[in-house]
Scaffold this active site. Structure first.
Site, PDB file in Angstrom:
ATOM      1  N   CYS A  79       0.838  -1.202   0.000  1.00 57.51           N
ATOM      2  CA  CYS A  79       0.000   0.000   0.000  1.00 57.51           C
ATOM      3  C   CYS A  79       0.875   1.255   0.000  1.00 57.51           C
ATOM      4  O   CYS A  79       1.506   1.581   1.008  1.00 57.51           O
ATOM      5  CB  CYS A  79      -0.927  -0.018   1.217  1.00 57.51           C
ATOM      6  N   CYS A  82      -0.048   3.985   2.532  1.00 60.79           N
ATOM      7  CA  CYS A  82       0.317   3.565   3.894  1.00 60.79           C
ATOM      8  C   CYS A  82       1.747   3.982   4.227  1.00 60.79           C
ATOM      9  O   CYS A  82       2.059   4.297   5.378  1.00 60.79           O
ATOM     10  CB  CYS A  82       0.188   2.047   4.038  1.00 60.79           C
TER      11      CYS A  82
END
Length: 325
Positions: A79, A82
């Protein structure tokens, strides 16, 4: 263990204000005592950010949330957002110096937790306060937004659940741990707030109201006194009311401001928050002049009892604006 899907505001529990204040005082005393004993029980800043899996969720998140608000960062290695958000959350968690704990959950390795929280995409950030789970935000977020969210989370944890966080060892923190020292210092209104707690404990609602007013006379924005006063005044108003008669009057006189106000007070004491708000908003539409103003003022007072950040208050404010204008 599956987290409970509850708002941190929950159902209004007027008796909880006294318990929360007592819990807060005890926690602060414990933190101060640990500091006097050379930091016994204190943790290092590195311990404020932890990796959590399904096996340790109850211990590391649910149980710890009775001491400190736990922020949950759902992330994955693949991700890209993230990789921007997670380091920011980690830095701010350390900066908040024990007022929050950050639990990092890798969704690839913990699919069950991802499903239980109903996560559709990551990054996703939740919190658990006193065992109650709530969503904070999903996707990327800026530092200012995250700080505001954490401030609100800490405030709710302290005011409604008596959570004062974790003691952090100042010797292990760069900069000497000034925030922890400030947290352990007694506030200027502690004696007055304790007097309010004692008054509530003894059933002296008038005394509790006056004690909170004494704080607000010097510090009009004091959040603990504001919440305590709103709740103590509500308890004082419903004391001695005949619920059956109040309900009967409200049903028979839908346009009677006094009857609807009394019934709304009982609604809120019983935890029927949306019913109380809806009743008064409808009454605003049925009344005019002084009666309408009295209903509006009481509704604003009930907003104080529940808390400005509660989504039910936010929705009711919008509905009130539509009814007024």
């Amino acid at each position: 263990m599956q987290p409970r899907n509850m708002s941190m505001s929950g159902v209004v529990d007027l008796a909880a204000v006294k318990a929360a204040q007592e819990a807060k005082a005890k926690a602060e005393q414990a933190r101060a005592e640990a500091a006097r004993q050379g930091g016994g029980g204190a943790i290092s800043p590195a311990d404020l950010v932890i990796d959590v899996d399904e096996a340790g969720f109850e211990r590391d998140v649910l149980q710890r949330s009775t001491e400190v608000p736990v922020v949950i960062d759902f992330w994955a290695e693949w991700c890209e957002p993230c990789k921007q958000l997670s380091p920011l959350l980690e830095r701010l968690t350390v900066e908040y110096n024990g007022r929050v704990l950050l639990a990092k959950i890798d969704v690839d390795a913990n699919q069950m937790l991802m499903q239980q929280f109903g996560i559709q995409g990551i990054p996703a950030v939740f919190a658990v306060v006193a065992g109650q789970a709530l969503p904070l935000f999903q996707g990327a977020a800026g530092e200012a937004q995250i700080r505001q969210t954490l401030d609100q989370l800490v405030q709710v944890g302290e005011q409604r659940f008596g959570l004062t966080g974790l003691a952090v060892d100042p010797d292990a923190e760069p900069g000497g741990g000034a925030p922890a020292a400030q947290a352990e210092a007694a506030g200027p209104y502690d004696a007055l707030l304790e007097a309010a707690v004692r008054a509530l404990d003894g059933g002296d609602l008038a005394g509790a109201v006056q004690a909170y007013k004494n704080v607000l006379a010097d510090d009009p924005t004091n959040p603990e006194a504001t919440l305590g006063l709103a709740q103590a005044e509500l308890l004082q108003r419903v004391q001695g009311l005949d619920p059956q008669q109040v309900r009967k009057d409200a049903a028979e006189k839908p346009g009677d401001a006094a009857a609807q106000i009394a019934a709304a007070d009982l609604d809120l004491v019983g935890g029927h928050v949306e019913d109380a708000f809806g009743r008064l908003i409808e009454t605003v539409g049925r009344t005019a002049g002084d009666d309408r103003d009295a209903v509006r003022v009481r509704l604003l007072e009930l907003f104080e009892v529940v808390g400005a950040d509660d989504p039910r208050v936010v929705a009711a404010r919008r509905a009130l604006a539509r009814a007024l204008f």
